[in-house]
Design a protein around this motif. Structure first.
Motif, PDB file in Angstrom:
ATOM      1  N   TYR A 135      10.193  -8.135  -0.142  1.00  0.00           N
ATOM      2  CA  TYR A 135       8.831  -7.251  -0.068  1.00  0.00           C
ATOM      3  C   TYR A 135       8.869  -6.097  -0.760  1.00  0.00           C
ATOM      4  CZ  TYR A 135       4.595  -5.538   1.486  1.00  0.00           C
ATOM      5  OH  TYR A 135       3.311  -5.043   1.349  1.00  0.00           O
ATOM      6  N   ILE A 136       9.848  -5.154  -0.579  1.00  0.00           N
ATOM      7  CA  ILE A 136      10.061  -3.808  -1.303  1.00  0.00           C
ATOM      8  C   ILE A 136      10.149  -3.975  -2.689  1.00  0.00           C
ATOM      9  CG2 ILE A 136      11.362  -1.824  -1.429  1.00  0.00           C
ATOM     10  CD1 ILE A 136      11.791  -2.156   1.546  1.00  0.00           C
ATOM     11  N   SER A 138       9.110  -6.465  -4.487  1.00  0.00           N
ATOM     12  CA  SER A 138       7.923  -6.994  -4.886  1.00  0.00           C
ATOM     13  C   SER A 138       6.477  -6.099  -4.897  1.00  0.00           C
ATOM     14  CB  SER A 138       7.431  -8.360  -4.516  1.00  0.00           C
ATOM     15  OG  SER A 138       7.174  -8.303  -3.208  1.00  0.00           O
ATOM     16  N   MET A 139       6.719  -4.711  -4.270  1.00  0.00           N
ATOM     17  CA  MET A 139       5.597  -3.905  -4.387  1.00  0.00           C
ATOM     18  C   MET A 139       5.260  -3.639  -5.645  1.00  0.00           C
ATOM     19  SD  MET A 139       6.892  -1.491  -1.063  1.00  0.00           S
ATOM     20  CE  MET A 139       5.759  -0.419  -0.778  1.00  0.00           C
ATOM     21  N   LYS A 140       3.828  -3.230  -5.623  1.00  0.00           N
ATOM     22  CA  LYS A 140       3.142  -2.852  -6.865  1.00  0.00           C
ATOM     23  C   LYS A 140       3.948  -1.223  -6.897  1.00  0.00           C
ATOM     24  CE  LYS A 140      -1.214  -3.269  -8.811  1.00  0.00           C
ATOM     25  NZ  LYS A 140      -2.763  -3.513  -8.602  1.00  0.00           N
ATOM     26  N   PRO A 141       3.950  -0.948  -8.342  1.00  0.00           N
ATOM     27  CA  PRO A 141       4.179   0.584  -8.581  1.00  0.00           C
ATOM     28  C   PRO A 141       3.056   1.483  -7.894  1.00  0.00           C
ATOM     29  CG  PRO A 141       4.583  -0.786 -10.612  1.00  0.00           C
ATOM     30  CD  PRO A 141       3.834  -1.804  -9.699  1.00  0.00           C
ATOM     31  N   GLY A 142       3.622   2.553  -7.195  1.00  0.00           N
ATOM     32  CA  GLY A 142       2.924   3.508  -6.438  1.00  0.00           C
ATOM     33  C   GLY A 142       2.483   2.772  -5.123  1.00  0.00           C
ATOM     34  N   GLN A 143       2.791   1.558  -4.678  1.00  0.00           N
ATOM     35  CA  GLN A 143       2.359   1.267  -3.365  1.00  0.00           C
ATOM     36  C   GLN A 143       3.419   1.938  -2.648  1.00  0.00           C
ATOM     37  OE1 GLN A 143       2.471  -3.085  -2.979  1.00  0.00           O
ATOM     38  NE2 GLN A 143       2.495  -2.972  -0.728  1.00  0.00           N
ATOM     39  N   ASN A 144       3.088   2.506  -1.236  1.00  0.00           N
ATOM     40  CA  ASN A 144       3.726   2.853  -0.385  1.00  0.00           C
ATOM     41  C   ASN A 144       3.713   2.573   0.999  1.00  0.00           C
ATOM     42  OD1 ASN A 144       1.445   4.245   0.249  1.00  0.00           O
ATOM     43  ND2 ASN A 144       1.976   6.329  -0.169  1.00  0.00           N
ATOM     44  N   LYS A 145       2.926   1.424   1.121  1.00  0.00           N
ATOM     45  CA  LYS A 145       3.051   0.803   2.456  1.00  0.00           C
ATOM     46  C   LYS A 145       3.122  -0.579   2.542  1.00  0.00           C
ATOM     47  CE  LYS A 145      -0.775   4.004   3.521  1.00  0.00           C
ATOM     48  NZ  LYS A 145      -2.121   4.190   3.708  1.00  0.00           N
ATOM     49  N   ILE A 146       3.585  -1.024   3.742  1.00  0.00           N
ATOM     50  CA  ILE A 146       4.060  -2.646   3.794  1.00  0.00           C
ATOM     51  C   ILE A 146       3.001  -3.060   4.611  1.00  0.00           C
ATOM     52  CG2 ILE A 146       5.626  -4.354   4.797  1.00  0.00           C
ATOM     53  CD1 ILE A 146       7.701  -1.897   4.623  1.00  0.00           C
TER      54      ILE A 146
ATOM     55  N   PRO B  13       1.773  -7.721  -2.511  1.00  0.00           N
ATOM     56  CA  PRO B  13       2.319  -8.538  -1.432  1.00  0.00           C
ATOM     57  C   PRO B  13       1.869  -8.236   0.036  1.00  0.00           C
ATOM     58  CG  PRO B  13       3.949  -6.897  -2.162  1.00  0.00           C
ATOM     59  CD  PRO B  13       2.818  -6.551  -2.720  1.00  0.00           C
ATOM     60  N   TYR B  35       8.305   3.421   4.180  1.00  0.00           N
ATOM     61  CA  TYR B  35       7.205   2.807   3.734  1.00  0.00           C
ATOM     62  C   TYR B  35       6.503   2.626   5.402  1.00  0.00           C
ATOM     63  CZ  TYR B  35       9.256   1.811  -0.783  1.00  0.00           C
ATOM     64  OH  TYR B  35       9.707   2.099  -1.895  1.00  0.00           O
ATOM     65  N   GLN B  36       5.380   2.762   5.321  1.00  0.00           N
ATOM     66  CA  GLN B  36       4.505   2.471   6.678  1.00  0.00           C
ATOM     67  C   GLN B  36       4.108   1.049   6.744  1.00  0.00           C
ATOM     68  OE1 GLN B  36       1.049   5.092   7.120  1.00  0.00           O
ATOM     69  NE2 GLN B  36       1.181   4.685   9.369  1.00  0.00           N
ATOM     70  N   PHE B  54      -6.307   1.384  -6.630  1.00  0.00           N
ATOM     71  CA  PHE B  54      -5.570   0.604  -7.403  1.00  0.00           C
ATOM     72  C   PHE B  54      -6.715  -0.500  -8.506  1.00  0.00           C
ATOM     73  CE2 PHE B  54      -2.148   1.601  -4.875  1.00  0.00           C
ATOM     74  CZ  PHE B  54      -1.070   1.492  -5.670  1.00  0.00           C
TER      75      PHE B  54
END
Lengths: 175, 76
Positions: A135-136, A138-146, B13, B35-36, B54
């Protein structure tokens, strides 16, 4: 690795016997592994434990604490190795035993990283089960949440109206 | 007819938790490697705000007056 799910998972008893130089020190040594690894059966032979250890000393012994930590890491590492060596076999095992690992995530903060390597989830970008590391990656650049969504099945999750917030209009038809 | 999921188009995702126990675990952990965990169902406002950041840059699109002129021409 055991291959059948235990129906009475809550009552399952840890069957791990502690030996010292092939002499039984304690049968059903519950202190040797955390509760969520109660599906593990076997023997531990530790030469560092004195044969005449008292019950009081046994319970407070820092050696037992270290042994428990070491064994927990070993079991988790063994499962991780199995998952890498035989992913299909591991997934079959995982389907039956995932509840134990997830109990570990909730109850053992010390080993969260190790346990997280073993858990698998459904992901929106692939049909295969994925790890948290996948998952991490495949995260979008800048994405900081799951981001996650709960549903009974993958199909229901894909049709969830909550996914609409990703564009405002939700799924589109490609005629 | 094929359904296309916008979460895939935008590249976000999403994990689908099919065991409700997973949600309890995520709530308990709160974070993994900084990561939260965010539930789309219960944090709609927060997610919408994140996604807005985004969004595609709309300034590259056609100006509204051009579109209006085109639509009027098309109607005629």
């Amino acid at each position: 690795m055991p291959s059948l799910i235990r129906l009475n998972a809550k009552q399952e008893e840890l069957l791990l016997n502690l030996y010292s130089r092939k002499v039984l020190v304690k049968a059903k040594a519950r202190e040797l592994l955390p509760e969520y690894l109660r599906f593990v059966k076997g023997v531990v032979d530790c030469e560092d434990i004195p044969l005449n250890i008292s019950r009081e000393h046994y319970q407070d012994s820092s050696l037992i604490v270290r042994l428990r930590s070491l064994l927990t890491k070993r079991v988790l590492r063994l499962l991780d190795e199995e998952a890498r060596k035989d992913p299909a076999g591991y997934l079959k095992w995982y389907n039956d035993f995932q509840i134990f690992l997830k109990e570990g995530l909730a109850s053992d903060p010390e080993h969260v990283d190790d346990i997280m390597k073993l858990t698998r989830y459904e992901g929106s970008w692939t049909k295969d089960l994925v790890t948290m590391e996948d998952y991490i990656k495949s995260m979008k650049p800048g994405q900081n949440k799951i981001y996650y969504l709960t549903a009974f099945t993958r199909g229901m999750a894909e049709k969830s109206p909550y996914l609409e917030c990703f564009e405002g209009t939700g799924n589109i038809d490609e005629a | 007819m094929t359904l296309i999921n916008y979460s895939l188009i935008l590249g976000f995702p999403v994990l689908y938790l099919t065991l409700h126990f997973d949600e309890l675990v995520f709530r308990g952990l709160d974070k993994y490697k900084n990561y939260q965990f965010v539930n789309l169902e219960t944090n709609y406002d927060e997610v919408a705000k994140d996604l807005k950041a985004f969004e595609h840059d709309k300034t590259n699109g056609l100006p509204e007056e051009d579109i209006t002129t085109f639509c009027l021409w098309a109607k005629v």
